[in-house]
Structures are given as C-alpha cells and as structure tokens.
Scaffold this motif. Structure first.
Motif, mmCIF file in Angstrom:
data_model
loop_
_atom_site.group_PDB
_atom_site.id
_atom_site.type_symbol
_atom_site.label_atom_id
_atom_site.label_comp_id
_atom_site.label_asym_id
_atom_site.label_seq_id
_atom_site.Cartn_x
_atom_site.Cartn_y
_atom_site.Cartn_z
ATOM 1 N N ILE A 1 1.966 -27.766 18.371
ATOM 2 C CA ILE A 1 2.613 -27.644 19.679
ATOM 3 C C ILE A 1 3.692 -28.708 19.790
ATOM 4 N N GLU B 1 3.571 -32.504 19.202
ATOM 5 C CA GLU B 1 2.365 -32.846 18.438
ATOM 6 C C GLU B 1 2.227 -31.831 17.311
ATOM 7 N N ASP C 1 7.627 -26.470 15.292
ATOM 8 C CA ASP C 1 6.804 -26.484 16.512
ATOM 9 C C ASP C 1 6.614 -25.081 17.077
ATOM 10 N N VAL D 1 0.069 -28.601 27.773
ATOM 11 C CA VAL D 1 -0.346 -29.999 27.796
ATOM 12 C C VAL D 1 -1.284 -30.181 28.984
ATOM 13 N N VAL E 1 4.253 -26.054 27.803
ATOM 14 C CA VAL E 1 5.162 -26.738 26.877
ATOM 15 C C VAL E 1 5.990 -25.648 26.213
ATOM 16 N N ASP F 1 -3.145 -34.417 26.210
ATOM 17 C CA ASP F 1 -3.708 -33.634 25.100
ATOM 18 C C ASP F 1 -3.084 -32.238 25.104
ATOM 19 N N ARG F 2 -2.908 -31.679 23.903
ATOM 20 C CA ARG F 2 -2.262 -30.377 23.784
ATOM 21 C C ARG F 2 -3.282 -29.241 23.699
#
Lengths: 348, 339
Positions: free
Chosen positions: A16, A19, A66, A71, A86, A152-153
């Motif tokens: 993602i 990340e 990506d 998120v 995102v 955190d994703r």
C-alpha cells in the motif's frame, strides 16, 4: 520466465502506498535476476541502473510498485477501527468486505455493514463515506490497542485468480501488471548489446501523487522513459471513447505531455514487430508517473505503454496476460531500436 | 466443529441447488441414523436415542445459502444475473464469485470509479445493471462454460479472526447444519428427527413440506440471526450480541413462538449456566414461519446463533455462541422429549 507465476507472486504481496515493503522486496528480488545491483532506496522505490556504457543514453523502464489501500485513523476500544482511503478507492464496494490489516501482526477485519432493517431511507442504495465506515477486528479492547495504531495500513483481500483464457484478476494488478511487463522486457533483452543503458524504477506512492517517481527519476537522470501503467479497458456500461480493449495489446499514449516522437516510434516499432497495440489519446496529463518523470531535472522524453484493465481500483481488477506480454515485447523492441533512427533524438 | 463448519461453508448451495451440500451431509451422518430425501430435496434424518421420546421433536437447519442465478449471457460474454434470496446490493460489487457446477471463477464489478460523476460515486448500482465477468471475450466463448440457470456463490476467505470469531460466506445456515450433524453423531438421550432443509432463503419453501413427512409434536428451528452489535449502533437497535450465547426468539416477522418452550429454553439455559439472550426487535424470519402452522400446528421454537453481516460474503459468528447453542440444543432435546 513464467509471466503468470511472476505476476501471481507480485500480486499476492501487499504494497500500500507509503508502505510498499513487502511488494518492493518481492520485486527487487525478481529484478536482481537481471540487475544484481537492484536495491530499495530510502523512499521505498526499487531502483536499478545497468552498469557500464556511461556514454549511452539512459532508457528508464518504469512501473509503480504501490497499490491503493487504507490507513487506520482511529482504534476504538470495542475492537472497531476507523480507516481512511489511501489512493482512489471505490466506496460503493466497501460493505462487508474482508481486509488484511498490517498492525504489529497481520490481522483480519470485516467492514461493518448495518443490516437492512437499520438503514435509514436516505441510506438505501447509497454508498457510505469512508469516514462513516467501521472495521470489525473482533478483538477485545486490550488486544486491539496492543496490535493496532493509527497509521497502520490495510488492504481489501483478493488473491490472484485465473479467469477464462489468459485473463486474470487480483486487487493489485494496478500496477503489478506493469512491473511484470518491465521484468518481461528485461528477460527479452538479457545478454543483448543495446544502443542504450537500461535503468528500472519501480516507484512508490504513485497512487497518492507520484512522489516516488519524482525522487527516483531525480537520481537516475534518464534520457528516455517508458511508463508501464494500466489504463481503462472497455466493457458495456463504460464510455467507449475513454477506453481501450482487453487483449488488443498495449495502449501507446499520445498526449501533449508525452513525447510525440516516442509515441510515433512506439507505434512504428509495434507495426514492424507485429506486436498488437492500440493508442490512448489524452488531452493533458496522463495521471501516471509519466507526468512527474517528464519534468524531472532538465526534462525527460517520456511515453506511456499502458496495459488495458477492467474494473480498475477494485479488488477484482482484470487484465489479459497477453497484453502484459505484448507490453514487455514492445518495450524490449523499443530499447533495441532506440538510437537507430533520428526522430526520437530531435523529439519530433 | 470449526473444520466441519468450514467444509460446509465451502460447498456451493444456492436455494434450489442444494444437491452438493445434501450429498456431503449424507456422507457425514451415514451410519448414525436412517434418512430419506423428500421430493423437494429436504434431507430428513431419524436418530435413535437411548430412550423412546414421548414427543416427536424435530430440529431443522437450512442447507441453502443466498447467491445468484445466471439469467442470460450478454453479447460481450459477460453474464446477467439475479439475486437468489435477500442480498443487499451494497455487498455485491467488487466481489469474486464461482459460477455453475465447475465453480468457474468470475468477478462482479462496474464502471471504474475514475469515470463516475460525483453523484454516481455514492450510488450503489442496481443488481440488474451489474454483470459477472468470467473472462470470456464473446457470448460464444461464455456459452461453452455457462448457461442460463446456473447458480453462482460468493467467494470467501473463510477464516478465524479476532477473539474467537469466524468469518465466511454461508454461515447462514451451514453453522446450523454443523450443529445438527454433530448432534446426530453424538449419543442422545431420546429419539429425535433432524431435517436439513431446502429453499429457506426464497420463502421457506422446504419448510412447507418437511413437517408433513415428520409429523412432529414440537420443533426447534436452528438458525443464525441478524446481530447489529457494531460500532455506532446502541441499545435495542443492536437486536442481539455476539458472545452472549444463543438467541431464543419470542416473535419475528414469520412466527410467534410457543410461550412455554420459550420459557423452558431460558430456564434450561439458567439451570446449566449457558448464556442465553433474546432479540430486542421483532425482525427477520426463518423456517418457523412455515413449520408452526404446518400439519395442523407444531409447537415451535427458534434457537439461533447471533450473526453479523448476514447474507453477505462475510458473515461473522462467535465460536463460544456456537458451542453454547450446541449445548442448549442438547439439553432442550432432553426436556422437550418428555414434556
């Protein structure tokens, strides 16, 4: 190289925007087959530049690593968490979807959906805003706070699936299909003497504005760049004039922001080599990394080689593997051809 | 029990097309009971207990799941379809499905978000405007693999998550089927009849006929029922809550339940320390709507597992509720047999 296997392994890694680690590491490993010096930069881009031949122009092959996702923005003590989009997610398909959430451990979540008897009349047939969604983690208050935190994703679950013929579906085909096409081009060029020095940039954060491409291209300083992203493939219900077609080959970009000579040469090359292709005419920006690579440093000649895709930005994106293969072939043929004629050098 | 539930959930069994589920269940109960299949496809199992029952007690759970039926193959090779059972159009877009006998993978999606107007972005398309894409390039190619009348089921990544929760398609009512299978395979105090029913999701059609075969004195419908115990929903709107045990209904949209059996269920639960709850809203319905008025009247009760996101590809149950429902059913069977 088994294109389907490569694409499957790329798609089944999460990456993602912001990340990309898991997908980047997977792609970097695959890229090292061709360029042992391939590495991740501090931003999350995967970068490789062919060694030697410093006097030759650099041809950059680009795809973004990506993918869109989510998120975590708030962790509720009841085990329900809030998320934000995102990249450009489709809120019409969120209810009751399963998510992979990447906290201190990988978790499963379900997007909570109100049962029909609690829906207000104005909610009927409407897609809620992302801000109104709750994700059910099934965790107790202590555990949810231990395992998850804002930042955190998360991503919608959807493994790689084969459909009829050479068509496949996954949530990450935008743009792992482009990454696979770049790898396939390298496979075809392995061991060949070329008029150019090859570079590869698998860029981070394309889906949130293209920062990875800006940063990566700055370091590489390419002379030419081919951007292998995805574009819209027609199905009934879509606007035909805004779409290519599945299985008819890569869509070569023609746009004010792309290099007209490159567009022309790509079409000519495809014709000569017998590679199926279609054109994609745009009237300004391309909404791909080409937009940023073109204006990097003193400027780069850029063109897009897009893989037609149905259902973009859904967990069930669909492409035809033959288009990925044809895109790879076209990029490889272009790399061999570049420098032969004069037209690309003068830009027109 | 978890493995049994996963195996059952995996099987495709849209209403009217329950054959594979039925065959699988027969294989599981063979040797533990005698059974027959009625003309509509209901599977009726007669279990002998240690003692003869004073009352003939019937437990039923439905085999069918909500899904889709292919109505036509469009010119571009994509499939037109209609929902079978009550499916919220909001849980259809962006899903994978398996079509027909050969479980052909397909996807349901629509015009990409980039090409939508601002209004369209928040509007759920009508199911009749959605298509299943199996990757066919033409109607001819699609026809080699699919025909009108084939059914399609949701794909789901069935898994345990969080603190003892299970997520899967078809938990409604394969979890109920799993409990019945488990009871049939266990030693029971009294004789009982178990029914795995068809066509619940399209108007409890199976339940209109299986009581005729069984002629029960009393019936317990073993189900899953809507729980809305999610963030942002409070009080009675939650209907029932996961982790608080089986749900015993006094009334829903289909039936008013037997008052004495309703009280007996709570008394039995209290006696054995089993958590137990009721619904805080008159909503939903199940096979009981047909069973209670069948064959001259059957004293009927429904005992359900609270389920979040019912009729979606991601139904959620709590494992403790499954265990507690199993326990309450066993204890109730003992009481009802001699009531």
């Amino acid at each position: 190289m088994n294109l389907e296997m490569v694409l499957r392994s790329l798609c089944n890694c999460a990456g993602i925007a912001g990340e990309e680690d898991s997908a980047s590491r997977c792609a970097c490993g695959l890229l090292q087959e061709y360029f042992p010096n391939a590495q991740l930069d501090a931003f999350g881009n995967v970068i490789a530049v062919q060694e030697g031949a410093a006097d030759k122009p650099i041809l950059l092959l680009n795809a973004h690593i990506d993918q869109i996702g989510f998120v975590v923005t708030h962790v509720g003590e009841d085990g329900f968490v809030k998320i934000a989009s995102v990249g450009g997610n489709d809120r019409r398909l969120m209810m009751a979807q399963q998510l992979r959430i990447f906290g201190r451990e990988e978790l499963v979540g379900v997007v909570a959906s109100k049962p029909p008897h609690l829906q207000l009349p104005q909610e009927h047939g409407k897609a809620p805003d992302f801000a109104d969604l709750w994700v059910d983690t099934g965790l107790s208050s202590g555990e949810v706070c231990r395992l998850l935190e804002p930042g955190d994703r998360a991503v919608l679950c959807s493994c790689f699936e084969k459909l009829l013929g050479s068509r496949v579906s996954s949530s990450a085909l935008d743009d792992r299909a482009g990454v696979a096409a770049v790898l396939y081009a390298l496979e075809l060029l392995k061991g060949r003497r070329l008029p150019v020095r090859l570079a590869v940039l698998l860029s981070a954060q394309e889906e949130v504005g293209g920062s990875g491409a800006k940063i990566g291209a700055y370091g590489i300083q390419p002379d030419y760049a081919l951007v292998a992203d995805v574009s819209f493939a027609y199905h009934s219900g879509c606007d035909r004039h805004r779409c290519g077609e599945l299985g008819k080959g890569p869509m070569i970009g023609i746009a004010p922001t792309l290099d007209r000579g490159m567009s022309h040469t790509l079409c000519e090359t495809a014709r000569l080599e017998g590679i199926p292709f279609q054109t994609e005419v745009m009237n300004g920006l391309t909404s791909t990394d080409a937009d940023d690579i073109a204006v990097c440093r003193s400027g780069t000649r850029v063109c897009t080689v897009s893989i037609p895709m149905r259902y973009m930005h859904t967990p069930v994106e669909c492409i035809d593997l033959q288009d990925v293969e044809a895109s790879g072939r076209l990029m490889a043929a272009y790399a061999r051809k570049l420098g032969e004629g004069g037209c690309d050098k003068c830009g027109n | 029990m978890r493995e049994l539930i996963w195996e059952l959930c995996k099987l495709p069994g849209v209403s009217g097309d329950e054959g594979r589920v039925r065959a699988w269940i027969i294989n599981q109960i063979e040797g533990h009971c005698t059974w027959k299949v009625d003309p509509l496809g209901n599977l009726i199992a007669y279990k002998t207990g240690r003692n003869r029952a004073k009352n003939r007690v019937m437990l039923s759970a439905h085999m069918d799941e909500v899904g889709f039926i292919i109505t036509d193959i469009a010119e571009d090779g994509r499939l037109r379809f209609a929902p079978v059972g009550g499916i919220d159009p909001r849980v259809v877009l962006g899903r994978r499905v398996y079509v027909g006998e050969k479980a052909l993978p397909g996807v349901i999606a629509a015009k990409p978000v980039h090409q939508l107007t601002k209004e369209q972005k928040s509007e759920i398309p009508k199911i009749e405007d959605m298509r299943i894409d199996i990757g066919a390039d033409s109607a001819e190619q699609a026809r080699e693999h699919v025909q009108a009348g084939d059914c399609a089921v949701f794909h789901s990544d069935s898994t345990a998550f969080g603190d003892g929760f299970l997520v899967s398609k078809a938990l409604d009512d394969r979890a109920g089927c799993a409990l019945l299978i488990d009871l049939i395979r266990s030693p029971l105090a009294y004789d009982a009849v178990f029914v795995f029913s068809v066509q619940e999701e399209v108007g409890t059609r199976g339940a209109k006929v299986y009581p005729y075969h069984v002629q029960p004195d009393m019936a317990v419908v073993v189900e899953t029922t809507t729980a809305a115990d999610i963030a942002g929903v409070t009080g009675a709107d939650r209907v029932c809550e996961l982790g608080k045990g089986p749900v015993v209904s006094y009334m829903d949209r289909g039936a008013i339940y037997d008052r004495q059996l309703y009280r007996l269920a709570f008394d039995t639960a209290a006696e054995h320390g089993i958590p137990c709850q009721t619904k805080t809203m008159v909503a939903g319905g199940n096979d009981a709507s047909s069973v209670h008025s069948a064959v001259g009247g059957v004293r009927t009760l429904a005992i359900s597992m609270p389920c979040r996101y019912l009729h979606s590809p991601s139904c959620v149950l709590q494992e403790s509720d499954i265990q507690n429902t199993r326990l309450l059913l066993e204890k109730m069977l003992e009481k009802m047999a001699v009531l």
